[in-house]
Structure formats: structure tokens, C-alpha cells
Design an enzyme around this catalytic site. Structure first.
Site, PDB file in Angstrom:
ATOM      1  N   TYR A  72      43.937  37.401  41.373  1.00  0.00           N
ATOM      2  CA  TYR A  72      42.843  37.910  42.191  1.00  0.00           C
ATOM      3  C   TYR A  72      42.192  36.744  42.933  1.00  0.00           C
ATOM      4  O   TYR A  72      41.791  35.753  42.322  1.00  0.00           O
ATOM      5  CB  TYR A  72      41.825  38.591  41.278  1.00  0.00           C
ATOM      6  CG  TYR A  72      40.874  39.590  41.907  1.00  0.00           C
ATOM      7  CD1 TYR A  72      40.573  39.576  43.257  1.00  0.00           C
ATOM      8  CD2 TYR A  72      40.258  40.551  41.116  1.00  0.00           C
ATOM      9  CE1 TYR A  72      39.699  40.510  43.800  1.00  0.00           C
ATOM     10  CE2 TYR A  72      39.381  41.483  41.649  1.00  0.00           C
ATOM     11  CZ  TYR A  72      39.096  41.460  42.991  1.00  0.00           C
ATOM     12  OH  TYR A  72      38.221  42.374  43.527  1.00  0.00           O
ATOM     13  N   CYS A  73      42.104  36.857  44.266  1.00  0.00           N
ATOM     14  CA  CYS A  73      41.338  35.914  45.098  1.00  0.00           C
ATOM     15  C   CYS A  73      41.807  34.473  44.857  1.00  0.00           C
ATOM     16  O   CYS A  73      42.970  34.153  45.053  1.00  0.00           O
ATOM     17  CB  CYS A  73      39.844  36.095  44.827  1.00  0.00           C
ATOM     18  SG  CYS A  73      38.761  35.210  45.985  1.00  0.00           S
ATOM     19  N   LEU A  74      40.908  33.605  44.427  1.00  0.00           N
ATOM     20  CA  LEU A  74      41.253  32.216  44.167  1.00  0.00           C
ATOM     21  C   LEU A  74      42.354  32.099  43.121  1.00  0.00           C
ATOM     22  O   LEU A  74      43.197  31.186  43.172  1.00  0.00           O
ATOM     23  CB  LEU A  74      39.994  31.468  43.719  1.00  0.00           C
ATOM     24  CG  LEU A  74      40.123  30.036  43.228  1.00  0.00           C
ATOM     25  CD1 LEU A  74      40.795  29.157  44.263  1.00  0.00           C
ATOM     26  CD2 LEU A  74      38.756  29.474  42.871  1.00  0.00           C
ATOM     27  N   GLY A 123      44.857  33.982  43.002  1.00  0.00           N
ATOM     28  CA  GLY A 123      46.098  34.152  43.752  1.00  0.00           C
ATOM     29  C   GLY A 123      46.537  32.879  44.437  1.00  0.00           C
ATOM     30  O   GLY A 123      47.740  32.596  44.540  1.00  0.00           O
ATOM     31  N   PHE A 173      45.837  39.896  44.810  1.00  0.00           N
ATOM     32  CA  PHE A 173      44.703  40.682  45.290  1.00  0.00           C
ATOM     33  C   PHE A 173      43.832  39.802  46.191  1.00  0.00           C
ATOM     34  O   PHE A 173      43.374  38.732  45.772  1.00  0.00           O
ATOM     35  CB  PHE A 173      43.836  41.175  44.129  1.00  0.00           C
ATOM     36  CG  PHE A 173      44.509  42.070  43.139  1.00  0.00           C
ATOM     37  CD1 PHE A 173      45.665  42.756  43.440  1.00  0.00           C
ATOM     38  CD2 PHE A 173      43.957  42.248  41.875  1.00  0.00           C
ATOM     39  CE1 PHE A 173      46.279  43.590  42.520  1.00  0.00           C
ATOM     40  CE2 PHE A 173      44.549  43.078  40.936  1.00  0.00           C
ATOM     41  CZ  PHE A 173      45.707  43.747  41.255  1.00  0.00           C
TER      42      PHE A 173
END
Length: 606
Positions: free
Chosen positions: A341-343, A345, A369
Site C-alpha cells: 500500500y502506497c509507500l 508499494g 495499492f
């Protein structure tokens, strides 16, 4: 009791009878406030002395931005005069329309709030001519200020972005809804309670200043209503492994059989993992367990000064790589599917590039994500990324060893100031009410710190210089990172209204990796676009099996799908998940359970 005449000469809006305050209770409340204020002043002085007054954005940079804007405006006085004349012409139209309405005519408004503007939902803003005039005057002034500020000639693109962002913060702050005398709901509450709401609101403000040690930390939810492991982050499991940077959770199966390949979830360390496990009905973790996956999840530590020297590559070696080794020791399986998720990723894709260079193919699929790999257009966060501001952040982190979680939280809240700042100012301070218990806002208030060395690396190499997209642009653990070498299938999930990771920027990731990709565009924003349970009928998502270089071209050919994207992802990953095997209980002889989920790392609050 006083009569029922409206205050300040306002037209009658069915205001309630005016109540007089209880003088004894008022005196007691004010005495308590005075005592708390003395303690607050002491905390504030100590905070200033310890360097605790660091702010993002820096007030000096904001002032300098507006000074440059003013200088540019004054260099073209004709343009400024024209803007002023246009404003006065439209203002007179508002005035005349309001005057006609006060005389009983039916008049259409000159300017209306946007359809999604929640500030003016109270019926008095429409039904009462005076409040309607106040509303229209504000909307007209806000529009004029914004248009004038954003049409300044001769400034570079980044300065223009700062001007637009800070101007919006200013006009949002000056909304009539944010002041007691120009907010009909607050006036009504004040008259009904005899001013008790304002006294309670002052007490709430002092409480928030106390929590922030002299800086205002607006409370968004009942912080006592939630307990990790009790009513949030409740999916059963165990901590089966840990390093100084993370605990690895393994969740208890709910099916008799599970897919052979475990599922590793890598959340961002810029906030807590339990956004993925808020409650049984909207928990992605529980849903994944129920789909027959052996789910492992990294819970990052909330670092203090002792971890100041931990770098981005430490999150690789002591984070994702260590988790892969532990999963093998727990399950005997070398291959996994991974979600981030986000960072998280950004880290996961860096891990894949690292493993590709080592000819290690343990990760058989990756799902990202709202993840940026190309930071060339990072959206409004770019306002806070330049050499001067990074140097200020680095100087502060050098003194403390980390960046406070509240600094990042304030930045994210400013991206949606009306929803995440001013609505609570009105509720808590003007109406004198306590915020409702809301698990999402509890999570949003549970900030995490950033280790100094890691955060500096991330700001400079990702946001400032955009090196991750360049082959060999960064080196981690001695390995040049080249995303082109990643041949693993990648599923990108983005959100159409995401202000933190703009979807057109995340789409660029499809062009950087060397293997098959799937890009799905969900509705809503950074959180709701991801946490959209399988039973939900909201938002929908868009798909397109063609991946041109242009995000706009992809969108033009995309197909709309109803409901949640979760089942769509399940079908995609099922082919990569392996055959079914007997369900695995958490832990093993090599990695015995250490404690119950959600573990102790996530419970460290700042």
C-alpha cells in the site's frame, strides 16, 4: 428570559428563545480554564525551548511565497485593477439581488457553492436573506482571490503550485462557517445554551493545545473509544517474527484449506497497518483470510531517536527480505504473492528489482495499492518538496533523530482542510461538541514518526530527484535498482480522486516494469478507493486491458464495472496462488508465536 428578537438586526429565522448563562457555572468553568491555561503556557515555553515548534509547512516559506506573489502582482497594476473592478461589479450584483430578495422578490443567487461543498448545507444559508448574502459575498471573494493569485505571470511552475495551495488554505480558513457570528448553526446553539457551547469549545481547544504541547492538535474522534485488538485490528493471529523495524503477523485461517502460496502484505510505514483491518465488515485482512489465503502482514515499528540511522535499504533488508525468509521458515514455502500500500508499494517494487538482480523469483505476483514509482508529478504534495524545505526538515530531524508523525499528518489534513480541519474546528470549538467515535479517524490520528536518514533518502531520491524510475538511479544493499528487470506480474490499483498518490502518476508504473501488468482505477480517494469491501455497491472501478503510454488514453478506452474491485483482484491472483493445501496455523518450530496480533509495535503511540 429575553424576547425572541434576532440579534444584530438579522431577519427572523425562527431562532429559539435566548437563554441566559448560569453565572455560577460559568464562573466555575472559567476558573478551571484559567488553571489549565497556566499549565498550557508552561508546556508551550518548554516546547519552544526544546525545538518542538517545527512546522510543515514552514511559516517563513509561506510568507515568502505570498511576498513573491504580491511583488509580481504589483508589477502589473493594470491587471490588478481590472480584477478589482470585476469583483466590485459582481459584488454589486450580489448586493442588488440580496436587496431585492429582502423586499420579497424571488431572486436567483449570483454565485452558488459547488455541489460537493458541505459547508453551506444548513438551510439558513438558503432560506435567510442575510446569511445568503454573507455566503455569496464570501464565495465571490474567494473565487476572485483564487483567480487573481493563480493568474500571476512570471513565476515558475513550483512557485505557482505553492501560491495556489496556500491561497486555497487562506480562503478556506476565512469561510464564514468558521466564525461564530456568521455561522447560523453556531448562533442558534449559542442562543439555546446561553453561550455554554463557546465555553465548552474553549475547554476543548485547551485540551487540544495540551495534547499538542502548545501546538493545536484538533481532535477528530473520541480517542478513548477504540483499543487495538478489541474493536479495531481484531482479526485473530500471532506475531511470528520480528526485527528492530517490524513485526511479522500471521493470521489464523478460517478455511479448512488454503492456497499453497502465502500472501504477504506490506503496508506503508508512514501510518499504521490497521487501515487494512479496521473492523470485520471492512477489513481487507479478514476478507483475504476468508478467501483461503495464508496471510502474513508487516507491522512497522513507530521509530524513536534510537533508529535515526535506519535507511531506506534497512526497510528492505530488515523488512521485506526478512519477512520472506520468515515466511519460508514458518510455512516451508519459498514463493509468495505480495500486496503493498502506497509507500509500501514503492518498497515492494524496489524489493522486486533487488531480487531480479539476484535472480531470485520468490515473489510470484505483486499488487500495489495507490503506489507511485514515477514521482515526476506527485500532485499537491509537491508544494512541500524543494531544496529549502527539505533542508529545514533535515535540520530538524538531525536534532531529534526523526520527523514527528504530526508533521506529516498536518500535511495530509491540509490536502482536505474543510473536511479534516475546519469541520472539527466548528464542531469542537464553536458548537462545543465532542467528536463522534469513528474508527477511520482514530486511525488517521494515530500518527507515526519517520527515521531521519530514511526520510531524507525518500524525500530526495523519490520526490525531489525522481531517481527510482531511472535504471540504477538508486542503489540498495549494494544493488542498483532497475524496475525494467521486474518480470513478475503486477496489479496496480489506484483511486480516481486520490490527492496523495494521483492516479495518473501511479499509472506511469505500468510503463516502468518489464512484466505483465494489470491496472485498475477505483472510485473515491486514497483510503475509500482501496477499502471498498466486496459487499459494497459504492464507487465501482474501471478496467482496460490495453496500456498505452498516456493515462488519459487508457481512461478513454476503459470499461466501468460496478461494485468493489476486491473480487476482481481475487480472480486475477487466484491463478498465481497455487493449489489448495491444508490450512496452516500461525507459527512453527523455527518461528514460534511471540504474542497475539496485532502485536506491540502497532500500539506505540506518539
Amino acid at each position: 428570559m429575553a424576547d425572541n428578537k434576532p440579534p444584530f438586526g438579522l431577519p427572523n429565522v425562527n431562532l429559539p428563545n435566548v437563554s441566559l448563562p448560569d453565572s455560577q457555572r460559568l464562573a466555575e468553568n472559567l476558573s478551571k480554564i484559567a488553571e489549565r491555561s497556566q499549565s498550557l503556557v508552561q508546556d508551550f515555553v518548554e516546547s519552544q525551548a526544546s525545538g518542538g515548534n517545527f512546522q510543515v509547512p514552514d511559516p517563513g516559506i509561506v510568507a515568502k511565497t505570498f511576498a513573491e506573489m504580491t511583488q509580481r502582482l504589483m508589477a502589473d497594476p493594470g491587471k490588478l485593477v481590472q480584477a478589482q473592478m470585476s469583483f466590485w461589479q459582481e459584488y454589486m450584483n450580489v448586493w442588488q439581488a440580496s436587496a431585492r430578495r429582502m423586499m420579497g422578490e424571488q431572486v436567483d443567487p449570483v454565485v452558488k457553492p459547488a455541489a460537493d461543498d458541505k459547508r453551506f448545507k444548513d438551510e439558513a444559508w438558503v432560506e435567510n436573506a442575510v446569511f445568503d448574502f454573507i455566503k455569496q459575498s464570501y464565495l465571490l471573494a474567494a473565487r476572485t482571490i483564487h483567480q487573481t493569485a493563480t493568474s500571476v505571470d512570471g513565476v515558475d511552475e513550483k512557485t505557482a503550485g505553492r501560491i495556489e495551495f496556500y491561497t486555497r488554505q487562506f480562503v478556506d480558513a476565512m469561510a464564514p462557517t468558521n466564525f461564530a457570528l456568521t455561522n447560523p448553526r453556531v448562533l442558534k446553539e449559542t442562543l439555546e445554551s446561553g453561550g455554554e457551547n463557546l465555553v465548552r469549545g474553549l475547554g476543548n481547544m485547551l485540551d487540544d493545545l495540551k495534547r499538542g504541547k502548545g501546538q493545536l492538535r484538533v481532535k477528530m474522534t473520541d480517542l478513548e473509544a477504540f483499543e487495538l485488538g478489541k474493536n479495531v485490528a481484531t482479526t485473530p493471529g500471532k506475531v511470528v517474527f520480528q526485527t528492530p523495524l517490524m513485526q511479522l503477523l500471521q493470521y489464523t485461517p478460517t478455511t479448512e484449506e488454503v492456497h499453497k502460496r502465502p500472501l504477504l502484505i506490506v503496508p506503508p510505514w508512514i501510518n499504521k497497518f490497521y487501515i487494512l483491518d479496521l473492523g470485520p465488515k471492512n477489513s481487507f485482512v479478514k476478507w483475504a483470510v476468508d478467501q483461503g489465503f495464508t496471510v502474513f502482514l508487516i507491522s512497522w515499528v513507530n521509530p524513536d531517536a534510537a533508529l535515526a540511522e535506519k535507511d531506506f535499504e534497512d526497510y528492505l533488508t530488515d523488512g521485506t527480505l526478512a519477512a520472506l525468509d520468515a515466511i519460508r521458515d514458518v510455512t516451508g514455502e519459498k514463493e509468495v504473492n505480495a500486496i503493498a500500500y502506497c509507500l509500501g508499494g514503492t518498497l515492494l517494487m524496489s524489493t522486486l528489482a533487488y531480487l531480479a538482480a539476484k535472480r531470485d523469483n520468490r515473489i510470484k505476483s505483486a499488487t500495489c495499492f495507490t503506489t507511485m514509482l514515477d514521482f515526476g508529478e506527485p500532485g499537491e504534495l509537491e508544494v512541500f518538496i524543494d531544496e529549502e524545505q527539505i533542508q529545514l526538515i533535515e535540520k530538524h530531524m538531525a536534532e531529534k533523530g526523526y520527523l514527528e508523525g504530526t508533521s506529516m499528518s498536518n500535511v495530509f489534513n491540509m490536502l482536505r482542510a474543510n473536511d479534516l480541519i475546519w469541520s472539527f474546528v466548528i464542531n469542537n470549538y464553536l458548537l462545543g461538541k465532542d467528536p463522534m467515535a469513528f474508527d477511520l479517524l482514530y486511525w488517521n490520528s494515530d500518527s507515526t514518526r519517520m527515521p531521519a536518514k530514511m526520510h531524507s533518502f525518500y524525500l530526495r531520491n523519490m520526490y525531489q530527484h525522481n531517481k527510482l524510475r531511472e535504471p540504477g538511479g538508486i542503489t540498495l544493499a549494494g544493488v542498483p535498482i532497475d524496475l525494467r528487470k521486474v518480470k513478475t506480474p503486477v496489479f496496480f490499483l489506484s483511486a480516481k480522486e486520490d490527492h496523495i498518490a494521483p492516479w495518473k502518476s501511479t499509472y506511469r508504473g505500468t510503463q516502468l516494469v518489464g512484466g505483465p501488468v494489470k491496472f485498475v482505477l477505483g472510485g473515491s480517494g486514497h483510503i475509500a478507493g482501496v477499502i471498498n469491501p466486496a459487499t459494497s455497491k459504492k464507487y465501482g472501478f474501471q478496467t482496460n486491458d490495453s496500456y498505452p503510454a498516456s493515462a488519459d488514453e487508457w481512461l478513454a478506452g476503459a470499461q466501468q464495472n460496478e461494485g468493489s474491485w476486491w473480487p476482481y483482484w481475487r480472480e486475477w491472483v487466484r491463478e498465481l496462488a497455487g493449489e489448495m493445501v491444508p490450512a496452516r496455523q500461525p507459527g512453527s518450530d523455527k518461528c514460534p508465536p511471540l504474542e497475539d496480533a496485532p502485536g506491540s509495535f502497532v500500539k506505540i503511540r506518539i
